[in-house]
Design a protein around this motif. Structure first.
Motif, PDB file in Angstrom:
ATOM      1  N   TYR A 292      43.590 -18.047 -33.237  1.00 29.00           N
ATOM      2  CA  TYR A 292      42.156 -17.819 -33.061  1.00 29.00           C
ATOM      3  C   TYR A 292      41.645 -18.539 -31.814  1.00 29.00           C
ATOM      4  O   TYR A 292      40.480 -18.860 -31.706  1.00 29.00           O
ATOM      5  CB  TYR A 292      41.381 -18.325 -34.284  1.00 29.00           C
ATOM      6  CG  TYR A 292      41.825 -17.700 -35.572  1.00 29.00           C
ATOM      7  CD1 TYR A 292      41.437 -16.403 -35.894  1.00 29.00           C
ATOM      8  CD2 TYR A 292      42.641 -18.382 -36.454  1.00 29.00           C
ATOM      9  CE1 TYR A 292      41.851 -15.811 -37.062  1.00 29.00           C
ATOM     10  CE2 TYR A 292      43.057 -17.807 -37.637  1.00 29.00           C
ATOM     11  CZ  TYR A 292      42.657 -16.526 -37.932  1.00 29.00           C
ATOM     12  OH  TYR A 292      43.069 -15.943 -39.096  1.00 29.00           O
TER      13      TYR A 292
ATOM     14  N   ASP B  71      43.996 -23.357 -34.824  1.00 23.35           N
ATOM     15  CA  ASP B  71      45.067 -22.378 -34.982  1.00 23.35           C
ATOM     16  C   ASP B  71      45.138 -21.495 -33.729  1.00 23.35           C
ATOM     17  O   ASP B  71      44.159 -20.840 -33.371  1.00 23.35           O
ATOM     18  CB  ASP B  71      44.723 -21.529 -36.223  1.00 23.35           C
ATOM     19  CG  ASP B  71      45.847 -20.589 -36.595  1.00 23.35           C
ATOM     20  OD1 ASP B  71      46.644 -20.262 -35.700  1.00 23.35           O
ATOM     21  OD2 ASP B  71      45.902 -20.196 -37.769  1.00 23.35           O
TER      22      ASP B  71
ATOM     23  N   ILE C  56      39.955 -23.629 -39.362  1.00 21.40           N
ATOM     24  CA  ILE C  56      40.478 -23.291 -38.027  1.00 21.40           C
ATOM     25  C   ILE C  56      39.700 -23.991 -36.907  1.00 21.40           C
ATOM     26  O   ILE C  56      40.240 -24.211 -35.841  1.00 21.40           O
ATOM     27  CB  ILE C  56      40.587 -21.771 -37.766  1.00 21.40           C
ATOM     28  CG1 ILE C  56      39.241 -21.084 -37.821  1.00 21.40           C
ATOM     29  CG2 ILE C  56      41.571 -21.103 -38.716  1.00 21.40           C
ATOM     30  CD1 ILE C  56      39.307 -19.618 -37.442  1.00 21.40           C
TER      31      ILE C  56
END
Ligand code: AKG
Length: 293
Positions: free
Chosen positions: A291, A288, A283
């Protein structure tokens, strides 16, 4: 160090960013700081990825508020974006924004906050070994929230970290784990702590006088998305010795597995730590949106 620092409302060469010896924060620890990691996007090196920029700026703004500084998160964010554009880092790096009080007298003069804020950066690789570290239980205890605000990153809190880390390293360990004033597990010198027992992820809750860690928050979110049960509760020291897995996490440290605590070895297989580390690394690269904040 990255070549330019943001200092007194402008970008200057890092070496020119110097503060006075009569600085409140130097005498009394009245500063608050943040720490962000960034990487050039491997798919587009012109672009830099900053992990959870919004959240870091919000936490610094709140940490500053504890010290009666009005430093809005969006202002910090803009300065950090400009800082990165100015420095054009080509390797993984770490950014340190810091807000401090100048002048002397016990109560800080509240004053020209625009001036008393700086940002600098440095290239940063591994902070702790990714293969597993040894930890000592510190003889120093984490301070209490009734003494001063601990949820933010207030410089004065790090005096305990500095003593604990020095004690650990001088006695042959990589890192220190601090207990809180109640004798429960609190955190390491600049990282939150997680243990795994019977497939569940356990970490001290906020009432345990821990820092409101941003990587900690990411770990909890990621674990829940992976279907791992996360429990925030008081952790006894003895649980550290019999845990299936223990890891520390923080912006600088990322996820650092622990392989020994005092004279207790921990299992070499760490399936949950490995899974979380893999997902957190992913991530930070693909940003993403889930997040992002
Ligand atoms: C961070 O992870 O950003 C930290 O604050 C670590 C403590 C430090 O080395 O300054």
């Amino acid at each position: 160090f990255l070549p330019f620092a943001y200092f007194q409302n402008q970008f200057v060469p890092f070496e020119k960013a110097n503060i006075s010896i009569a600085t409140h924060a130097l005498h009394y620890g009245t500063a608050a700081f943040g720490g962000l990691r960034g990487i050039p996007n491997p798919e587009n090196p012109e672009q830099v990825l900053l992990f959870r920029l919004d959240r870091h700026c919000k936490r610094l703004s709140l940490s500053a508020k504890f010290l009666h500084h009005d430093l809005p998160a969006d202002k910090i964010q803009q300065i950090i974006i400009d800082f990165v554009k100015k420095n054009k880092p080509t390797k993984p790096f770490y950014i340190r924004p810091l807000v401090y009080s100048s002048g002397l007298g016990i109560a800080p003069r509240l004053h020209n906050i625009e001036k008393d804020f700086f940002v600098y950066g440095l290239e940063m690789g591994e902070y702790l070994s990714a293969d597993g570290i040894s930890c000592r239980i510190s003889s120093w205890y984490r301070q209490e929230d009734r003494s001063f605000p601990l949820r933010g990153k207030i410089s004065a809190a790090y005096i305990t970290s500095a003593l604990a880390k020095t004690e650990a390293v001088e006695s042959g360990f990589d890192e220190a784990i601090l207990m809180n004033s109640q004798g429960k597990v609190c955190e390491a010198t600049g990282m939150n702590i997680f243990i795994v027992r019977n497939g569940q992820l356990i970490t001290p809750g906020f009432e345990q006088d821990i820092l409101e860690g941003i990587t900690r928050d990411s770990v909890i979110k990621v674990a829940q998305d992976l279907g791992i049960t996360v429990i925030e509760r008081a952790v006894d020291k003895t649980e550290l010795f019999i845990a299936d897995e223990v890891f520390l996490c923080g912006t600088a440290a990322k996820i650092s597995p622990v392989n020994r605590i005092e004279n207790y070895s921990l299992p070499q297989e760490r399936p949950i730590t490995d899974k979380l580390r893999e997902k957190i690394t992913a991530i930070t690269l693909n940003q993403d949106p889930k997040y992002k904040d």
